[in-house]
Write a protein that holds these residues in place. Structure first.
Motif, mmCIF file in Angstrom:
data_model
loop_
_atom_site.group_PDB
_atom_site.id
_atom_site.type_symbol
_atom_site.label_atom_id
_atom_site.label_comp_id
_atom_site.label_asym_id
_atom_site.label_seq_id
_atom_site.Cartn_x
_atom_site.Cartn_y
_atom_site.Cartn_z
ATOM 1 N N CYS A 250 36.564 33.529 41.684
ATOM 2 C CA CYS A 250 35.186 34.033 41.821
ATOM 3 C C CYS A 250 35.032 34.827 43.125
ATOM 4 C CB CYS A 250 34.235 32.852 41.792
ATOM 5 S SG CYS A 250 32.570 33.249 42.248
ATOM 6 N N TYR A 251 35.638 34.309 44.196
ATOM 7 C CA TYR A 251 35.532 34.958 45.502
ATOM 8 C C TYR A 251 36.058 36.398 45.424
ATOM 9 C CZ TYR A 251 36.203 35.705 50.496
ATOM 10 O OH TYR A 251 36.159 36.217 51.758
ATOM 11 N N ARG A 252 37.194 36.564 44.713
ATOM 12 C CA ARG A 252 37.769 37.912 44.594
ATOM 13 C C ARG A 252 36.883 38.807 43.721
ATOM 14 N NH1 ARG A 252 41.553 34.177 45.013
ATOM 15 N NH2 ARG A 252 43.365 34.551 46.322
ATOM 16 N N TYR A 253 36.321 38.234 42.658
ATOM 17 C CA TYR A 253 35.448 39.026 41.769
ATOM 18 C C TYR A 253 34.205 39.530 42.498
ATOM 19 C CZ TYR A 253 37.920 37.946 37.434
ATOM 20 O OH TYR A 253 38.837 37.859 36.445
ATOM 21 N N ILE A 254 33.700 38.695 43.422
ATOM 22 C CA ILE A 254 32.476 39.094 44.124
ATOM 23 C C ILE A 254 32.700 40.418 44.869
ATOM 24 C CG2 ILE A 254 30.931 38.457 46.036
ATOM 25 C CD1 ILE A 254 31.125 35.568 45.008
ATOM 26 N N PHE A 255 33.885 40.557 45.492
ATOM 27 C CA PHE A 255 34.232 41.820 46.164
ATOM 28 C C PHE A 255 34.111 42.993 45.197
ATOM 29 C CE2 PHE A 255 36.509 39.188 49.254
ATOM 30 C CZ PHE A 255 36.243 39.863 50.416
ATOM 31 N N LEU A 256 34.736 42.780 44.035
ATOM 32 C CA LEU A 256 34.776 43.845 43.034
ATOM 33 C C LEU A 256 33.357 44.182 42.549
ATOM 34 C CD1 LEU A 256 36.631 45.507 41.030
ATOM 35 C CD2 LEU A 256 36.238 43.647 39.442
ATOM 36 N N PHE A 257 32.598 43.133 42.259
ATOM 37 C CA PHE A 257 31.250 43.346 41.735
ATOM 38 C C PHE A 257 30.347 44.042 42.751
ATOM 39 C CE2 PHE A 257 31.222 39.712 38.363
ATOM 40 C CZ PHE A 257 32.228 40.373 37.686
ATOM 41 N N ILE A 258 30.519 43.673 44.009
ATOM 42 C CA ILE A 258 29.692 44.311 45.042
ATOM 43 C C ILE A 258 30.026 45.806 45.110
ATOM 44 C CG2 ILE A 258 29.311 44.449 47.553
ATOM 45 C CD1 ILE A 258 29.294 41.410 47.563
ATOM 46 N N ARG B 293 31.264 45.120 31.892
ATOM 47 C CA ARG B 293 32.495 45.442 32.621
ATOM 48 C C ARG B 293 33.270 44.168 32.921
ATOM 49 N NH1 ARG B 293 31.637 50.175 37.012
ATOM 50 N NH2 ARG B 293 30.047 51.330 35.947
ATOM 51 N N SER B 294 32.530 43.106 33.294
ATOM 52 C CA SER B 294 33.175 41.836 33.611
ATOM 53 C C SER B 294 33.875 41.289 32.385
ATOM 54 C CB SER B 294 32.148 40.792 34.049
ATOM 55 O OG SER B 294 31.174 41.335 34.813
ATOM 56 N N TYR B 295 33.208 41.423 31.253
ATOM 57 C CA TYR B 295 33.747 40.902 30.000
ATOM 58 C C TYR B 295 35.056 41.616 29.647
ATOM 59 C CZ TYR B 295 33.955 39.354 25.189
ATOM 60 O OH TYR B 295 34.362 38.786 24.009
ATOM 61 N N GLN B 296 35.059 42.933 29.846
ATOM 62 C CA GLN B 296 36.273 43.708 29.555
ATOM 63 C C GLN B 296 37.401 43.316 30.517
ATOM 64 O OE1 GLN B 296 34.579 47.562 29.847
ATOM 65 N NE2 GLN B 296 34.071 47.678 27.671
ATOM 66 N N LEU B 297 36.999 42.979 31.741
ATOM 67 C CA LEU B 297 37.976 42.633 32.767
ATOM 68 C C LEU B 297 38.708 41.330 32.451
ATOM 69 C CD1 LEU B 297 38.531 43.898 35.586
ATOM 70 C CD2 LEU B 297 37.052 42.134 36.529
ATOM 71 N N ILE C 35 34.351 34.834 36.370
ATOM 72 C CA ILE C 35 33.510 36.032 36.266
ATOM 73 C C ILE C 35 32.046 35.613 36.168
ATOM 74 C CG2 ILE C 35 32.900 37.932 34.697
ATOM 75 C CD1 ILE C 35 35.941 38.206 34.150
ATOM 76 N N GLY C 36 31.795 34.560 35.388
ATOM 77 C CA GLY C 36 30.426 34.043 35.236
ATOM 78 C C GLY C 36 29.872 33.595 36.582
#
Lengths: 258, 243
Positions: free
Chosen positions: A165-173, A210-214, B45-46
């Motif tokens: 999750c920590y890594r995804y937050i970077f990407l999402f931001i 986008r998250s879902y595709q990821l 992701i969630g």
């Protein structure tokens, strides 16, 4: 957004060669939890102020700029708490022995002793707690801080989700920043609330898609690195004599104050 | 609605950690049992998604803005147990890295935001969308109502937790040791701002995102994510699509 990124994701202070940075993150986290429990349990404002002084001293020994530390700790939560604690000093909310009276907009308000001391204790407790949490946060590399949670025997699913999750937050931001910039460059002027709400909802939807595709790509990447359903996490923490000495000091403070 | 350290007394903090421990254990067991290896990243992701939703400022009437929590939305998308884990993870990151929400009050924050909010919202949504087709306005309306009610119930619990502090922890002279306001102040304050402002923000965001997802069902969403065989554990399937 930039403030958020700078304050949350910067490991600049954690990389400095200071006292807290040199400690084993596991020992540091345990001792800071002891301090937080101590702050929670104490009913004495003098002890709270002493603990606050300890946090400021620790910040200095850890080569944290005092201005930065005070700004990080006082802005928002303690200031907000100060704001909400002010009405509690008056007899309307806290009856008791009157100390003095003040006149505000023609209204005579009585400040009471239990009201004032309760509000002071409340603010001292909040700011001291926040100071220790911020100190732990800025003097520990974030991925190490999240890894430390494993020592508390937290179920594997939480630990693994946390790391990813920590890594995804970077990407999402990054995605949000780009989207925001794109919207701003196209709209350029203030928009009506209804339109604004639609833009926000559309952005959240697009982010989800986008998250879902990821998800599929990430799973393939995990498989290619040998993931077989059970996550493997490297443990490279090492505690030295100075860590045990610090633990002893923290335990002594904890037991003495109690 | 994130409760910082110092607002709740030790009894309340301990009580909510004790309440949340079995909930986390059950959530972990259920999700591990039903989650396929392929969907493990979806949970992370969630969690990141629920973290990031809180960063979107939604314009509200009067020129002001507010942010949604997104707990009900995540529960609709992932199922309530997976949402419980995802929101807990988001709250850990907020508490440890951002200082938003206390560490001693973490159990209480998780109870309000990772348990009450997604579960209340999710079951209201399920009840209101019983046998509703996937592409129907009833689902959009239900999502809005679920978001509004969910956040308000969570705010009510938060108000009660604050309001109990002067009763539970005070000196002989009546001095409050933690949150200084009783139930007569904290409950109306928390309920009022959520009934009038933040509840609507949550409702608008939840409803509009579901509406957009219905429109832009480009990658097979929502069925594969929310079906009974995947992360969303209890989602209803209608005509091969579920929401």
């Amino acid at each position: 957004m930039s403030f958020f990124k700078d304050s949350v994701f910067s490991d600049e202070n954690a990389s400095k060669n200071g006292f807290l940075q040199s400690l084993d993150p596991r020992i540091k986290t345990i001792t800071f939890l002891l301090f937080l429990v101590q702050i929670l349990l104490t009913r004495n404002i003098f002890i709270l102020l002493c603990l606050y002084a300890v946090s400021v001293l620790l910040a200095c020994f850890s080569k944290i700029r005092l201005g930065f530390f005070l700004k990080r700790t006082w802005v928002f939560i303690p200031l907000f708490s100060l704001f909400i604690a002010i009405p509690a000093i008056f007899s309307i909310f806290t009856p008791g022995e009157p100390l003095t009276t003040v006149k505000i907009a023609g209204l005579t308000l009585i400040i009471t002793r239990p009201g004032l001391s309760g509000a002071a204790l409340f603010i001292a407790r909040v700011v001291t707690s926040v100071s220790f949490v911020v100190l732990l946060n800025i003097t520990t590399k974030h991925f190490e801080l999240l890894k430390v949670l494993r020592i508390f025997k937290i179920p594997q699913i939480f630990v693994m989700t946390l790391g990813m999750c920590y890594r995804y937050i970077f990407l999402f931001i990054g995605i949000i920043e780009n989207t925001h910039l794109a919207v701003k460059s196209r709209v350029g002027i203030k928009i009506r609330p209804k339109k604004g709400q639609r833009i926000v909802a559309s952005n959240i939807t697009s982010l989800w898609q986008r998250s879902y595709q990821l998800n599929e790509d990430v799973y393939q990447a995990m498989l290619s690195r040998g993931y077989n359903g059970e996550p493997l996490v490297l443990n490279n923490f090492k505690a030295g004599w100075q860590d045990w000495l610090w633990l002893l000091c923290a335990l002594t403070i904890f037991i003495t104050i109690r | 609605m994130h409760i910082p350290d110092g607002y709740l007394g030790p009894t309340t903090c301990g009580f909510f950690y004790a309440v949340m421990l079995p909930i986390w254990a059950v959530a972990s067991k259920i999700v591990k049992k039903t989650l396929k290896a392929k969907q493990v990243p979806m949970l992370a992701i969630g969690a990141a998604f629920s973290f990031v939703i809180m960063m979107f400022n939604v314009p509200i009437i009067g020129g002001s803005t507010g942010h949604a929590v997104g707990g009900v939305l995540v529960a609709i998308l992932l199922g309530p147990w997976a949402a419980c884990i995802a929101i807990t993870v988001a709250l850990v990151i907020q508490a440890l890295l951002f200082g938003d929400g206390g560490i001693t009050a973490f159990g209480a924050n998780c109870f309000n935001l990772a348990f009450i909010l997604p579960f209340v919202g999710y079951y209201i949504y399920q009840a209101l969308t019983y046998r509703a087709p996937a592409i129907s306005n009833r689902r959009v309306l239900a999502a809005g109502i679920a978001g509004y009610v969910g956040i308000n119930i969570a705010a009510l619990f938060t108000g009660v937790e604050f309001g109990l502090q002067p009763l539970l922890h005070h000196t002989a002279a009546g001095q409050a040791l933690y949150c200084p306001y009783g139930l007569n102040v904290s409950v109306p304050a928390m309920a009022g701002e959520h009934l009038l402002i933040f509840g609507w923000v949550e409702a608008i965001v939840t409803a509009l995102v579901i509406k957009f997802l219905q429109k832009q069902d480009t990658n097979g969403f929502p069925p594969k994510t929310c079906g009974n065989d995947t992360v969303g554990l209890n989602a209803e399937t209608t005509n091969g699509r579920s929401l």
